[in-house]
Design a protein around this motif. Structure first.
Motif, PDB file in Angstrom:
ATOM      1  N   ILE A 126      -3.860  21.879   6.841  1.00 51.46           N
ATOM      2  CA  ILE A 126      -3.269  20.724   6.159  1.00 51.46           C
ATOM      3  C   ILE A 126      -3.902  19.443   6.679  1.00 51.46           C
ATOM      4  CG2 ILE A 126      -1.130  19.364   5.914  1.00 51.46           C
ATOM      5  CD1 ILE A 126       0.384  22.066   6.267  1.00 51.46           C
ATOM      6  N   VAL A 127      -4.243  18.537   5.758  1.00 51.31           N
ATOM      7  CA  VAL A 127      -4.653  17.176   6.106  1.00 51.31           C
ATOM      8  C   VAL A 127      -3.668  16.227   5.436  1.00 51.31           C
ATOM      9  CG1 VAL A 127      -6.441  15.408   5.926  1.00 51.31           C
ATOM     10  CG2 VAL A 127      -7.092  17.802   6.316  1.00 51.31           C
ATOM     11  N   VAL A 128      -3.131  15.286   6.208  1.00 51.48           N
ATOM     12  CA  VAL A 128      -2.181  14.295   5.693  1.00 51.48           C
ATOM     13  C   VAL A 128      -2.878  12.947   5.593  1.00 51.48           C
ATOM     14  CG1 VAL A 128      -0.088  12.973   6.266  1.00 51.48           C
ATOM     15  CG2 VAL A 128      -0.121  15.450   6.596  1.00 51.48           C
ATOM     16  N   HIS A 129      -2.668  12.245   4.467  1.00 56.57           N
ATOM     17  CA  HIS A 129      -3.111  10.849   4.378  1.00 56.57           C
ATOM     18  C   HIS A 129      -1.904   9.969   4.082  1.00 56.57           C
ATOM     19  CE1 HIS A 129      -4.600   7.064   2.689  1.00 56.57           C
ATOM     20  NE2 HIS A 129      -5.629   7.260   3.481  1.00 56.57           N
ATOM     21  N   GLU A 130      -1.716   8.942   4.904  1.00 54.66           N
ATOM     22  CA  GLU A 130      -0.607   8.003   4.750  1.00 54.66           C
ATOM     23  C   GLU A 130      -1.152   6.612   4.459  1.00 54.66           C
ATOM     24  OE1 GLU A 130       2.421   6.159   3.981  1.00 54.66           O
ATOM     25  OE2 GLU A 130       2.928   8.214   4.632  1.00 54.66           O
ATOM     26  N   ALA A 131      -0.749   6.054   3.303  1.00 56.60           N
ATOM     27  CA  ALA A 131      -1.273   4.754   2.887  1.00 56.60           C
ATOM     28  C   ALA A 131      -0.487   3.584   3.463  1.00 56.60           C
ATOM     29  CB  ALA A 131      -1.267   4.656   1.359  1.00 56.60           C
ATOM     30  N   ASN A 132       0.794   3.805   3.779  1.00 56.26           N
ATOM     31  CA  ASN A 132       1.647   2.710   4.241  1.00 56.26           C
ATOM     32  C   ASN A 132       1.860   2.761   5.750  1.00 56.26           C
ATOM     33  OD1 ASN A 132       2.439   1.499   1.612  1.00 56.26           O
ATOM     34  ND2 ASN A 132       3.254   3.542   1.254  1.00 56.26           N
ATOM     35  N   GLN A 133       2.205   1.613   6.314  1.00 51.37           N
ATOM     36  CA  GLN A 133       2.447   1.582   7.754  1.00 51.37           C
ATOM     37  C   GLN A 133       3.740   2.308   8.112  1.00 51.37           C
ATOM     38  OE1 GLN A 133       2.430  -2.332   9.746  1.00 51.37           O
ATOM     39  NE2 GLN A 133       1.000  -1.355  11.164  1.00 51.37           N
ATOM     40  N   SER A 134       4.686   2.363   7.160  1.00 45.13           N
ATOM     41  CA  SER A 134       5.937   3.096   7.385  1.00 45.13           C
ATOM     42  C   SER A 134       5.883   4.391   6.586  1.00 45.13           C
ATOM     43  CB  SER A 134       7.138   2.265   6.928  1.00 45.13           C
ATOM     44  OG  SER A 134       7.192   1.050   7.632  1.00 45.13           O
ATOM     45  N   CYS A 269      -0.229 -10.578  -8.041  1.00 49.18           N
ATOM     46  CA  CYS A 269       0.202  -9.200  -8.229  1.00 49.18           C
ATOM     47  C   CYS A 269       1.148  -8.760  -7.113  1.00 49.18           C
ATOM     48  CB  CYS A 269      -1.020  -8.273  -8.253  1.00 49.18           C
ATOM     49  SG  CYS A 269      -2.048  -8.363  -6.765  1.00 49.18           S
ATOM     50  N   ARG A 270       1.704  -7.563  -7.266  1.00 47.62           N
ATOM     51  CA  ARG A 270       2.436  -6.911  -6.190  1.00 47.62           C
ATOM     52  C   ARG A 270       1.443  -6.556  -5.079  1.00 47.62           C
ATOM     53  NH1 ARG A 270       7.382  -8.571  -7.159  1.00 47.62           N
ATOM     54  NH2 ARG A 270       8.540  -7.476  -8.790  1.00 47.62           N
ATOM     55  N   SER A 271       1.980  -6.073  -3.945  1.00 46.49           N
ATOM     56  CA  SER A 271       1.089  -5.717  -2.837  1.00 46.49           C
ATOM     57  C   SER A 271       1.347  -4.296  -2.356  1.00 46.49           C
ATOM     58  CB  SER A 271       1.217  -6.716  -1.686  1.00 46.49           C
ATOM     59  OG  SER A 271       2.573  -6.977  -1.367  1.00 46.49           O
ATOM     60  N   GLY A 272       1.349  -3.364  -3.330  1.00 42.07           N
ATOM     61  CA  GLY A 272       1.333  -1.954  -2.971  1.00 42.07           C
ATOM     62  C   GLY A 272       0.075  -1.662  -2.167  1.00 42.07           C
ATOM     63  N   ALA A 273       0.111  -0.573  -1.412  1.00 42.76           N
ATOM     64  CA  ALA A 273      -1.017  -0.263  -0.524  1.00 42.76           C
ATOM     65  C   ALA A 273      -2.329  -0.135  -1.293  1.00 42.76           C
ATOM     66  CB  ALA A 273      -0.725   1.020   0.247  1.00 42.76           C
ATOM     67  N   GLY A 296      10.432  -2.947   2.713  1.00 48.52           N
ATOM     68  CA  GLY A 296       9.625  -4.120   3.044  1.00 48.52           C
ATOM     69  C   GLY A 296       8.158  -3.817   3.280  1.00 48.52           C
ATOM     70  N   GLU A 297       7.718  -2.607   2.885  1.00 50.32           N
ATOM     71  CA  GLU A 297       6.338  -2.225   3.190  1.00 50.32           C
ATOM     72  C   GLU A 297       5.309  -3.057   2.422  1.00 50.32           C
ATOM     73  OE1 GLU A 297       5.956   1.590   0.117  1.00 50.32           O
ATOM     74  OE2 GLU A 297       6.679   1.885   2.158  1.00 50.32           O
ATOM     75  N   GLN A 298       5.678  -3.568   1.227  1.00 54.82           N
ATOM     76  CA  GLN A 298       4.690  -4.351   0.479  1.00 54.82           C
ATOM     77  C   GLN A 298       4.368  -5.667   1.184  1.00 54.82           C
ATOM     78  OE1 GLN A 298       4.832  -4.778  -3.724  1.00 54.82           O
ATOM     79  NE2 GLN A 298       4.695  -2.576  -4.048  1.00 54.82           N
ATOM     80  N   ALA A 299       5.341  -6.276   1.828  1.00 55.65           N
ATOM     81  CA  ALA A 299       5.072  -7.485   2.616  1.00 55.65           C
ATOM     82  C   ALA A 299       4.167  -7.153   3.794  1.00 55.65           C
ATOM     83  CB  ALA A 299       6.372  -8.112   3.097  1.00 55.65           C
ATOM     84  N   VAL A 300       4.383  -5.981   4.396  1.00 58.08           N
ATOM     85  CA  VAL A 300       3.523  -5.532   5.504  1.00 58.08           C
ATOM     86  C   VAL A 300       2.097  -5.316   5.003  1.00 58.08           C
ATOM     87  CG1 VAL A 300       3.124  -3.662   7.169  1.00 58.08           C
ATOM     88  CG2 VAL A 300       5.447  -4.479   6.750  1.00 58.08           C
ATOM     89  N   ASN A 301       1.950  -4.713   3.808  1.00 56.57           N
ATOM     90  CA  ASN A 301       0.618  -4.481   3.237  1.00 56.57           C
ATOM     91  C   ASN A 301      -0.147  -5.781   3.017  1.00 56.57           C
ATOM     92  OD1 ASN A 301       1.288  -1.758   3.020  1.00 56.57           O
ATOM     93  ND2 ASN A 301       1.891  -1.904   0.876  1.00 56.57           N
ATOM     94  N   ALA A 302       0.579  -6.833   2.645  1.00 53.66           N
ATOM     95  CA  ALA A 302      -0.060  -8.118   2.329  1.00 53.66           C
ATOM     96  C   ALA A 302      -0.465  -8.899   3.572  1.00 53.66           C
ATOM     97  CB  ALA A 302       0.891  -8.970   1.482  1.00 53.66           C
ATOM     98  N   ARG A 303       0.178  -8.612   4.697  1.00 57.56           N
ATOM     99  CA  ARG A 303       0.039  -9.450   5.887  1.00 57.56           C
ATOM    100  C   ARG A 303      -1.393  -9.619   6.389  1.00 57.56           C
ATOM    101  NH1 ARG A 303       2.091 -13.662   6.924  1.00 57.56           N
ATOM    102  NH2 ARG A 303       4.009 -12.755   6.077  1.00 57.56           N
ATOM    103  N   PRO A 304      -2.227  -8.541   6.478  1.00 57.68           N
ATOM    104  CA  PRO A 304      -3.594  -8.737   6.977  1.00 57.68           C
ATOM    105  C   PRO A 304      -4.396  -9.745   6.151  1.00 57.68           C
ATOM    106  CG  PRO A 304      -3.053  -6.415   6.989  1.00 57.68           C
ATOM    107  CD  PRO A 304      -1.925  -7.112   6.290  1.00 57.68           C
TER     108      PRO A 304
END
Length: 366
Positions: A126-134, A269-273, A296-304
């Motif tokens: 299994i390989v997991v990919h996670e796009a969000n910080q949470s 736009c929105r800030s999905g990953a 609140g993950e979309q705000a986290v995605n936008a932060r960088p």
């Protein structure tokens, strides 16, 4: 030039159904696997009700359907029935993995991934990919027994996480916006020379964005700004025309995101990953309006991008037509500021994430 990984032709099963945010990285990974190993077989898992039924076949990949396992956010009677649903979905998924001869399962989170991880456990790498910080529940479970765990951003709380970025389509990562600009604006019927704003709210649109931006249509016309606005297939948008001014072009959906990005000087736009990654990859300055729901993950995605000076952030609750006119028009009509933001945006992305992840997957398949 990419060097292919050698050995027996592998069968890769990707689990990323439900939303475009799960499906698009899975398809970008699939494309990268096929570039590195043209002899590989890539099969997608999905459910009968997900967007994958439209998106996967059009990308040329086989789709195997399994029962969905929706994960309730709050204690309900559905929660009591969950073990039975999970058991049924895992049994059906295991049958698919056996039938296609899976050598590796790659999960991108969501309700298709959970049964895929449980079916593959102890049988298929299994390989997991996670796009969000949470991370969501499915990936938190899958990461416990994965061969490799890939994440989009540093600080993602999963064991043995490797930062690779988000796999994106080559039509995005290889996009030359300046070279395509004239063709892109002609394609959408936009003014060839006017400063141009691109607006979208995810694959289904966003009512708050639609209302606020369309409400500023006269302000855009008076300022000589063109607008390309994807309002979502289930929404309608009627905008007054102002003859002699740059057009405001509403469309239900953007089939050609590459041309939409090339046509624009700025995006709201929105800030999905996925969106944040694509906007960075193409170097497009942004005004992000994070989705007000969820964790609140979309705000986290936008932060960088905001911290790098490549984007601005507006809370959904503060988004009005007056706010759009006050913030966006001075920005999109300032070429020097747009150029600086664009340069800052380009440095943020992982443009090779698709092939980096493909190599991880092919190594796990051995």
């Amino acid at each position: 030039m990419s060097q292919a990984v050698t050995g027996r032709a592998p069968t890769v099963v990707v689990a990323g159904g439900g939303t475009a945010g799960h499906i698009e990285p899975a398809m970008a990974l699939a494309d990268a696997v096929k570039r590195l190993r043209p002899d590989a077989t890539v099969i997608a898992l999905g459910t009968a009700r997900g967007l994958e039924n439209e998106l996967v076949p059009t990308r040329g990949y086989a789709l195997e359907l399994i029962p969905p396992v929706p994960l309730p956010r709050k204690p309900t009677t559905e929660l009591l029935r969950l073990p039975l649903k999970v058991r049924d979905a895992v049994k059906r998924t295991r049958e698919v993995l056996d039938r296609v001869g899976a050598d590796v399962v790659v999960g991108f989170g969501g309700y298709v991934s959970l049964p895929a991880y449980l079916a593959a456990r102890g049988r298929v790498p299994i390989v997991v990919h996670e796009a969000n910080q949470s991370p969501g529940l499915a990936n938190r479970v899958g990461a416990r027994f994965a061969s490799r765990v890939a994440v989009a951003v540093p600080g993602t709380p999963l064991p043995n996480a490797e930062v690779v970025g988000i796999p994106l389509r080559r039509s995005i990562t290889s996009l030359d916006r300046a070279a395509l600009r004239a063709e892109a604006r002609k394609h959408f019927g936009l003014d060839p020379d006017a400063p141009t704003l691109l607006v979208f709210g995810g694959s289904q649109g966003a009512r708050s964005i639609n209302t606020a931006v369309s409400g500023a249509a006269k302000d855009f016309a008076d300022a000589g700004v063109g607008v390309l606005h994807a309002h979502g297939p289930k929404n309608t948008l009627v905008v007054q025309e102002f003859p002699g001014r740059p057009p405001y072009v509403p469309v239900p959906y953007l089939e050609r995101m590459d041309l939409a990005y090339a046509a624009a000087d700025l995006v709201l736009c929105r800030s999905g990953a996925m969106t944040a990654a694509e906007v960075s990859a193409v170097g497009l300055p942004a005004v992000f309006v994070p989705l007000p729901h969820g964790n609140g993950e979309q705000a986290v995605n936008a932060r960088p991008a905001v911290d790098a000076g490549a984007a601005l952030l507006i809370d959904d609750a503060d988004l009005t037509a007056a706010k759009v006119a006050e913030l966006v028009i001075p920005l999109v009509t300032d070429p020097d500021r747009i150029a600086k933001m664009s340069a800052a945006q380009v440095g943020l992305g992982h443009r090779e994430a698709d092939e980096v992840l493909a190599r991880i997957v092919l190594e796990a398949a051995k």
